[in-house]
Design a protein around this motif. Structure first.
Motif, PDB file in Angstrom:
ATOM      1  N   ILE A  75     -53.809 -29.640 -36.449  1.00 18.04           N
ATOM      2  CA  ILE A  75     -54.155 -28.654 -37.469  1.00 18.04           C
ATOM      3  C   ILE A  75     -52.870 -27.955 -37.900  1.00 18.04           C
ATOM      4  CG2 ILE A  75     -56.523 -28.343 -36.666  1.00 18.04           C
ATOM      5  CD1 ILE A  75     -55.667 -25.708 -35.416  1.00 18.04           C
ATOM      6  N   THR A  76     -52.867 -27.466 -39.126  1.00 13.76           N
ATOM      7  CA  THR A  76     -51.679 -26.824 -39.676  1.00 13.76           C
ATOM      8  C   THR A  76     -52.030 -25.462 -40.250  1.00 13.76           C
ATOM      9  OG1 THR A  76     -51.989 -27.869 -41.834  1.00 13.76           O
ATOM     10  CG2 THR A  76     -50.582 -29.029 -40.251  1.00 13.76           C
ATOM     11  N   TRP A  77     -51.033 -24.620 -40.341  1.00 14.28           N
ATOM     12  CA  TRP A  77     -51.149 -23.342 -41.023  1.00 14.28           C
ATOM     13  C   TRP A  77     -50.251 -23.404 -42.248  1.00 14.28           C
ATOM     14  CZ3 TRP A  77     -50.559 -23.692 -35.725  1.00 14.28           C
ATOM     15  CH2 TRP A  77     -51.601 -23.179 -34.957  1.00 14.28           C
ATOM     16  N   SER A  78     -50.671 -22.754 -43.308  1.00 12.55           N
ATOM     17  CA  SER A  78     -49.840 -22.738 -44.510  1.00 12.55           C
ATOM     18  C   SER A  78     -49.930 -21.382 -45.180  1.00 12.55           C
ATOM     19  CB  SER A  78     -50.266 -23.840 -45.487  1.00 12.55           C
ATOM     20  OG  SER A  78     -51.590 -23.636 -45.905  1.00 12.55           O
ATOM     21  N   ARG A  79     -48.921 -21.092 -45.961  1.00  9.04           N
ATOM     22  CA  ARG A  79     -48.888 -19.858 -46.745  1.00  9.04           C
ATOM     23  C   ARG A  79     -48.256 -20.192 -48.077  1.00  9.04           C
ATOM     24  NH1 ARG A  79     -48.126 -13.877 -44.893  1.00  9.04           N
ATOM     25  NH2 ARG A  79     -49.973 -14.618 -43.880  1.00  9.04           N
ATOM     26  N   GLY A  80     -48.921 -19.833 -49.145  1.00  3.55           N
ATOM     27  CA  GLY A  80     -48.391 -20.122 -50.476  1.00  3.55           C
ATOM     28  C   GLY A  80     -48.214 -21.605 -50.729  1.00  3.55           C
ATOM     29  N   GLY A  81     -49.066 -22.430 -50.100  1.00  3.33           N
ATOM     30  CA  GLY A  81     -48.997 -23.869 -50.303  1.00  3.33           C
ATOM     31  C   GLY A  81     -47.980 -24.593 -49.433  1.00  3.33           C
ATOM     32  N   GLU A  82     -47.211 -23.863 -48.607  1.00  8.10           N
ATOM     33  CA  GLU A  82     -46.218 -24.484 -47.737  1.00  8.10           C
ATOM     34  C   GLU A  82     -46.679 -24.430 -46.288  1.00  8.10           C
ATOM     35  OE1 GLU A  82     -42.148 -23.400 -48.156  1.00  8.10           O
ATOM     36  OE2 GLU A  82     -42.367 -23.034 -50.299  1.00  8.10           O
ATOM     37  N   VAL A  83     -46.527 -25.551 -45.554  1.00 11.47           N
ATOM     38  CA  VAL A  83     -46.907 -25.603 -44.144  1.00 11.47           C
ATOM     39  C   VAL A  83     -45.937 -24.743 -43.343  1.00 11.47           C
ATOM     40  CG1 VAL A  83     -47.116 -27.104 -42.119  1.00 11.47           C
ATOM     41  CG2 VAL A  83     -47.963 -27.882 -44.338  1.00 11.47           C
ATOM     42  N   THR A  84     -46.491 -23.831 -42.519  1.00 12.00           N
ATOM     43  CA  THR A  84     -45.659 -22.935 -41.718  1.00 12.00           C
ATOM     44  C   THR A  84     -45.734 -23.243 -40.226  1.00 12.00           C
ATOM     45  OG1 THR A  84     -47.452 -21.318 -41.564  1.00 12.00           O
ATOM     46  CG2 THR A  84     -45.884 -21.063 -43.386  1.00 12.00           C
ATOM     47  N   GLY A  85     -46.639 -24.125 -39.818  1.00 13.02           N
ATOM     48  CA  GLY A  85     -46.747 -24.478 -38.406  1.00 13.02           C
ATOM     49  C   GLY A  85     -47.844 -25.496 -38.193  1.00 13.02           C
ATOM     50  N   SER A  86     -47.814 -26.144 -37.027  1.00 15.74           N
ATOM     51  CA  SER A  86     -48.854 -27.110 -36.701  1.00 15.74           C
ATOM     52  C   SER A  86     -49.034 -27.177 -35.188  1.00 15.74           C
ATOM     53  CB  SER A  86     -48.508 -28.503 -37.249  1.00 15.74           C
ATOM     54  OG  SER A  86     -47.384 -29.028 -36.578  1.00 15.74           O
ATOM     55  N   ILE A  87     -50.192 -27.668 -34.770  1.00 20.04           N
ATOM     56  CA  ILE A  87     -50.528 -27.792 -33.360  1.00 20.04           C
ATOM     57  C   ILE A  87     -51.495 -28.954 -33.203  1.00 20.04           C
ATOM     58  CG2 ILE A  87     -52.456 -26.167 -33.531  1.00 20.04           C
ATOM     59  CD1 ILE A  87     -51.756 -25.206 -30.710  1.00 20.04           C
ATOM     60  N   ASN A  88     -51.386 -29.673 -32.101  1.00 22.27           N
ATOM     61  CA  ASN A  88     -52.344 -30.730 -31.796  1.00 22.27           C
ATOM     62  C   ASN A  88     -53.351 -30.174 -30.793  1.00 22.27           C
ATOM     63  OD1 ASN A  88     -53.078 -33.599 -32.176  1.00 22.27           O
ATOM     64  ND2 ASN A  88     -52.890 -33.618 -29.956  1.00 22.27           N
ATOM     65  N   ILE A  89     -54.634 -30.357 -31.080  1.00 17.19           N
ATOM     66  CA  ILE A  89     -55.702 -29.891 -30.198  1.00 17.19           C
ATOM     67  C   ILE A  89     -56.489 -31.100 -29.734  1.00 17.19           C
ATOM     68  CG2 ILE A  89     -57.787 -28.489 -30.018  1.00 17.19           C
ATOM     69  CD1 ILE A  89     -56.579 -26.609 -32.068  1.00 17.19           C
ATOM     70  N   GLN A  90     -56.581 -31.252 -28.421  1.00 14.30           N
ATOM     71  CA  GLN A  90     -57.321 -32.357 -27.828  1.00 14.30           C
ATOM     72  C   GLN A  90     -58.452 -31.772 -26.989  1.00 14.30           C
ATOM     73  OE1 GLN A  90     -54.905 -35.015 -25.525  1.00 14.30           O
ATOM     74  NE2 GLN A  90     -56.662 -35.919 -24.484  1.00 14.30           N
TER      75      GLN A  90
ATOM     76  N   PRO B 196     -47.426 -14.613 -54.427  1.00 12.79           N
ATOM     77  CA  PRO B 196     -47.901 -13.367 -53.819  1.00 12.79           C
ATOM     78  C   PRO B 196     -47.470 -12.151 -54.623  1.00 12.79           C
ATOM     79  CG  PRO B 196     -46.822 -14.760 -52.190  1.00 12.79           C
ATOM     80  CD  PRO B 196     -46.571 -15.381 -53.531  1.00 12.79           C
ATOM     81  N   GLY B 197     -48.259 -11.081 -54.527  1.00 15.84           N
ATOM     82  CA  GLY B 197     -47.928  -9.839 -55.218  1.00 15.84           C
ATOM     83  C   GLY B 197     -48.762  -9.674 -56.467  1.00 15.84           C
ATOM     84  N   CYS B 198     -49.619  -8.666 -56.445  1.00 15.17           N
ATOM     85  CA  CYS B 198     -50.572  -8.508 -57.553  1.00 15.17           C
ATOM     86  C   CYS B 198     -49.905  -8.163 -58.879  1.00 15.17           C
ATOM     87  CB  CYS B 198     -51.626  -7.471 -57.189  1.00 15.17           C
ATOM     88  SG  CYS B 198     -50.973  -5.845 -56.795  1.00 15.17           S
TER      89      CYS B 198
ATOM     90  N   ALA C 182     -56.560  -8.847 -52.379  1.00 12.12           N
ATOM     91  CA  ALA C 182     -56.151  -9.529 -53.615  1.00 12.12           C
ATOM     92  C   ALA C 182     -55.143 -10.631 -53.305  1.00 12.12           C
ATOM     93  CB  ALA C 182     -55.561  -8.522 -54.605  1.00 12.12           C
ATOM     94  N   ASP C 183     -54.206 -10.360 -52.389  1.00 12.40           N
ATOM     95  CA  ASP C 183     -53.200 -11.370 -52.033  1.00 12.40           C
ATOM     96  C   ASP C 183     -53.824 -12.567 -51.319  1.00 12.40           C
ATOM     97  OD1 ASP C 183     -50.799 -10.718 -53.176  1.00 12.40           O
ATOM     98  OD2 ASP C 183     -50.118  -9.471 -51.514  1.00 12.40           O
ATOM     99  N   ARG C 184     -54.878 -12.344 -50.552  1.00 10.77           N
ATOM    100  CA  ARG C 184     -55.564 -13.475 -49.921  1.00 10.77           C
ATOM    101  C   ARG C 184     -56.176 -14.389 -50.977  1.00 10.77           C
ATOM    102  NH1 ARG C 184     -58.512 -10.876 -44.632  1.00 10.77           N
ATOM    103  NH2 ARG C 184     -56.685 -10.929 -43.299  1.00 10.77           N
ATOM    104  N   ILE C 185     -56.733 -13.794 -52.014  1.00 17.87           N
ATOM    105  CA  ILE C 185     -57.279 -14.596 -53.110  1.00 17.87           C
ATOM    106  C   ILE C 185     -56.147 -15.329 -53.823  1.00 17.87           C
ATOM    107  CG2 ILE C 185     -58.452 -14.498 -55.348  1.00 17.87           C
ATOM    108  CD1 ILE C 185     -60.162 -12.202 -54.183  1.00 17.87           C
TER     109      ILE C 185
END
Length: 198
Positions: free
Chosen positions: A42-57, A155-157, A144-147
Protein backbone atom coordinates in the motif's frame (compact mmCIF):
# COMPACT_ATOMS: atom_id res chain seq x y z
CA UNK A 1 18.56 9.04 21.62
CA UNK A 2 15.01 8.99 22.96
CA UNK A 3 12.27 6.51 22.30
CA UNK A 4 8.74 6.87 21.04
CA UNK A 5 7.24 10.24 21.95
CA UNK A 6 10.55 11.84 22.92
CA UNK A 7 11.83 15.06 21.43
CA UNK A 8 10.87 18.68 21.16
CA UNK A 9 7.71 18.21 19.10
CA UNK A 10 5.82 16.76 22.06
CA UNK A 11 7.21 19.28 24.49
CA UNK A 12 5.86 22.11 22.37
CA UNK A 13 2.68 20.27 21.35
CA UNK A 14 3.55 20.21 17.64
CA UNK A 15 2.76 16.73 16.35
CA UNK A 16 -0.72 15.60 15.40
CA UNK A 17 -2.12 12.46 13.81
CA UNK A 18 -2.15 14.30 10.46
CA UNK A 19 1.67 14.58 10.59
CA UNK A 20 2.11 10.79 10.43
CA UNK A 21 1.35 8.04 7.93
CA UNK A 22 -1.33 5.72 9.26
CA UNK A 23 -2.77 2.25 8.78
CA UNK A 24 -6.46 1.81 9.60
CA UNK A 25 -7.57 -1.75 10.37
CA UNK A 26 -11.12 -0.95 9.19
CA UNK A 27 -9.72 -0.09 5.73
CA UNK A 28 -7.64 -3.29 5.71
CA UNK A 29 -10.79 -5.29 6.53
CA UNK A 30 -12.83 -3.59 3.76
CA UNK A 31 -10.04 -4.28 1.26
CA UNK A 32 -9.88 -7.97 2.25
CA UNK A 33 -6.31 -7.58 3.53
CA UNK A 34 -6.99 -9.37 6.82
CA UNK A 35 -7.67 -12.69 5.06
CA UNK A 36 -4.84 -15.12 5.82
CA UNK A 37 -2.22 -15.41 3.08
CA UNK A 38 -2.93 -12.03 1.47
CA UNK A 39 0.06 -9.80 0.78
CA UNK A 40 -0.17 -6.32 -0.71
CA UNK A 41 1.86 -3.14 -0.98
CA UNK A 42 0.00 0.00 0.00
CA UNK A 43 1.15 3.55 -0.65
CA UNK A 44 0.52 7.01 0.72
CA UNK A 45 0.38 10.04 -1.52
CA UNK A 46 -0.07 13.77 -1.26
CA UNK A 47 -0.88 16.03 -4.16
CA UNK A 48 -0.69 13.07 -6.54
CA UNK A 49 2.88 12.13 -5.52
CA UNK A 50 3.73 8.90 -3.64
CA UNK A 51 5.24 9.77 -0.24
CA UNK A 52 5.69 6.27 1.20
CA UNK A 53 4.85 2.60 0.89
CA UNK A 54 4.62 -0.53 3.02
CA UNK A 55 4.05 -4.22 2.36
CA UNK A 56 1.38 -5.86 4.53
CA UNK A 57 1.19 -9.63 4.74
CA UNK A 58 -1.71 -11.26 6.59
CA UNK A 59 -1.26 -14.37 8.72
CA UNK A 60 -3.63 -16.00 11.23
CA UNK A 61 -4.04 -13.56 14.14
CA UNK A 62 -1.52 -11.02 12.90
CA UNK A 63 -0.21 -8.93 10.02
CA UNK A 64 3.45 -8.57 9.09
CA UNK A 65 4.61 -5.02 8.30
CA UNK A 66 7.60 -4.75 5.96
CA UNK A 67 9.05 -1.33 5.02
CA UNK A 68 12.10 0.92 5.18
CA UNK A 69 12.58 4.09 7.21
CA UNK A 70 15.29 6.58 8.03
CA UNK A 71 15.75 9.10 10.81
CA UNK A 72 16.59 12.69 9.96
CA UNK A 73 18.06 11.93 6.52
CA UNK A 74 20.24 9.05 7.75
CA UNK A 75 20.65 5.62 6.17
CA UNK A 76 17.56 3.64 5.21
CA UNK A 77 16.82 0.88 7.72
CA UNK A 78 14.66 -2.18 6.90
CA UNK A 79 11.85 -3.04 9.32
CA UNK A 80 9.84 -6.26 9.40
CA UNK A 81 7.74 -7.25 12.40
CA UNK A 82 4.34 -8.67 13.33
CA UNK A 83 1.39 -6.70 14.65
CA UNK A 84 -1.02 -8.96 16.49
CA UNK A 85 -4.76 -8.63 16.04
CA UNK A 86 -7.72 -8.92 18.38
CA UNK A 87 -11.49 -8.95 17.87
CA UNK A 88 -14.47 -7.89 19.95
CA UNK A 89 -18.08 -8.91 19.34
CA UNK A 90 -20.49 -6.36 17.87
CA UNK A 91 -23.95 -5.90 19.40
CA UNK A 92 -25.70 -6.78 16.14
CA UNK A 93 -23.50 -9.76 15.34
CA UNK A 94 -20.10 -10.19 13.77
CA UNK A 95 -16.82 -8.92 15.18
CA UNK A 96 -14.77 -5.76 15.13
CA UNK A 97 -11.04 -6.06 14.43
CA UNK A 98 -8.29 -4.26 16.33
CA UNK A 99 -4.52 -3.90 16.20
CA UNK A 100 -2.62 -4.58 19.41
CA UNK A 101 -0.06 -1.76 19.51
CA UNK A 102 3.40 -3.32 18.92
CA UNK A 103 5.32 -0.65 20.88
CA UNK A 104 7.23 -2.14 23.79
CA UNK A 105 5.10 -2.07 26.94
CA UNK A 106 1.89 -0.93 25.22
CA UNK A 107 -0.34 -3.59 23.64
CA UNK A 108 -3.28 -1.17 23.58
CA UNK A 109 -6.21 -2.21 21.37
CA UNK A 110 -6.51 0.41 18.59
CA UNK A 111 -8.01 0.82 15.12
CA UNK A 112 -5.21 2.99 13.72
CA UNK A 113 -1.42 2.75 13.90
CA UNK A 114 0.83 5.71 13.09
CA UNK A 115 4.20 5.31 11.39
CA UNK A 116 7.56 6.47 12.63
CA UNK A 117 10.48 4.14 13.22
CA UNK A 118 7.73 1.64 14.04
CA UNK A 119 3.98 1.79 13.63
CA UNK A 120 2.37 2.43 17.01
CA UNK A 121 -0.77 3.94 18.52
CA UNK A 122 -1.24 7.68 18.88
CA UNK A 123 -0.86 7.40 22.65
CA UNK A 124 2.68 5.98 22.29
CA UNK A 125 3.64 8.86 19.97
CA UNK A 126 1.65 11.29 22.15
CA UNK A 127 -0.24 12.61 19.15
CA UNK A 128 -3.26 14.86 19.37
CA UNK A 129 -5.89 15.00 16.67
CA UNK A 130 -5.43 17.99 14.37
CA UNK A 131 -8.83 19.31 15.39
CA UNK A 132 -7.67 19.54 19.03
CA UNK A 133 -4.98 22.07 18.13
CA UNK A 134 -6.60 24.36 15.61
CA UNK A 135 -8.96 27.29 15.40
CA UNK A 136 -12.32 26.80 13.68
CA UNK A 137 -11.20 28.72 10.56
CA UNK A 138 -8.10 26.48 10.39
CA UNK A 139 -10.31 23.38 10.57
CA UNK A 140 -12.45 24.66 7.67
CA UNK A 141 -9.35 25.43 5.62
CA UNK A 142 -7.97 21.93 6.32
CA UNK A 143 -11.25 20.38 5.14
CA UNK A 144 -11.06 22.46 1.96
CA UNK A 145 -7.45 21.31 1.41
CA UNK A 146 -8.49 17.67 1.79
CA UNK A 147 -10.98 18.18 -1.02
CA UNK A 148 -8.28 19.93 -3.08
CA UNK A 149 -5.99 16.92 -2.56
CA UNK A 150 -8.77 14.56 -3.67
CA UNK A 151 -9.30 16.68 -6.79
CA UNK A 152 -5.56 16.85 -7.49
CA UNK A 153 -5.55 20.65 -7.12
CA UNK A 154 -2.63 22.68 -5.78
CA UNK A 155 -2.86 22.98 -1.96
CA UNK A 156 -4.03 26.29 -0.52
CA UNK A 157 -7.52 27.65 -0.90
CA UNK A 158 -6.24 30.95 -2.34
CA UNK A 159 -4.80 29.14 -5.38
CA UNK A 160 -8.15 28.97 -7.15
CA UNK A 161 -9.82 26.05 -8.83
CA UNK A 162 -8.16 23.35 -10.86
CA UNK A 163 -9.59 21.08 -13.55
CA UNK A 164 -11.96 18.17 -13.03
CA UNK A 165 -9.96 14.97 -12.46
CA UNK A 166 -10.07 12.54 -15.35
CA UNK A 167 -12.63 9.80 -14.76
CA UNK A 168 -14.54 11.65 -12.04
CA UNK A 169 -18.26 12.07 -12.66
CA UNK A 170 -19.39 15.65 -13.14
CA UNK A 171 -21.97 15.28 -10.37
CA UNK A 172 -19.27 14.22 -7.91
CA UNK A 173 -16.96 17.00 -9.07
CA UNK A 174 -19.66 19.66 -8.70
CA UNK A 175 -20.58 18.40 -5.21
CA UNK A 176 -16.93 18.49 -4.09
CA UNK A 177 -16.41 21.99 -5.53
CA UNK A 178 -19.55 23.18 -3.72
CA UNK A 179 -18.31 21.69 -0.42
CA UNK A 180 -14.84 23.19 -1.01
CA UNK A 181 -16.25 26.65 -1.66
CA UNK A 182 -18.51 26.47 1.41
CA UNK A 183 -15.51 25.61 3.63
CA UNK A 184 -13.40 28.38 2.07
CA UNK A 185 -16.14 31.01 2.41
CA UNK A 186 -16.92 30.10 6.03
CA UNK A 187 -13.21 29.91 6.96
CA UNK A 188 -12.44 33.30 5.39
CA UNK A 189 -15.43 34.91 7.09
CA UNK A 190 -14.35 33.56 10.50
CA UNK A 191 -10.73 34.60 9.93
CA UNK A 192 -11.82 38.11 8.95
CA UNK A 193 -14.15 38.37 11.94
CA UNK A 194 -11.34 37.33 14.28
CA UNK A 195 -8.38 39.20 12.77
CA UNK A 196 -9.93 41.79 10.47
CA UNK A 197 -9.73 45.49 11.02
CA UNK A 198 -12.47 47.09 13.09
Amino acid sequence: MGGIGSGRHWQFGGDTTDDYRSIDIRWLKREGLLDSGISRRITWSRGGEVTGSINIQSEPGRVILDYRHRDHGGEWQPERYPVYLDTTPCHIGGVRHWFLCPARGCGRRVAILYGGAIFACRHCYRLAYQSQREQIHDRLTRKADRIRDRLGWEPGCLNGWGPKPKGMHWKTFERLVEEHDAYVDAGCAMFEARYGET
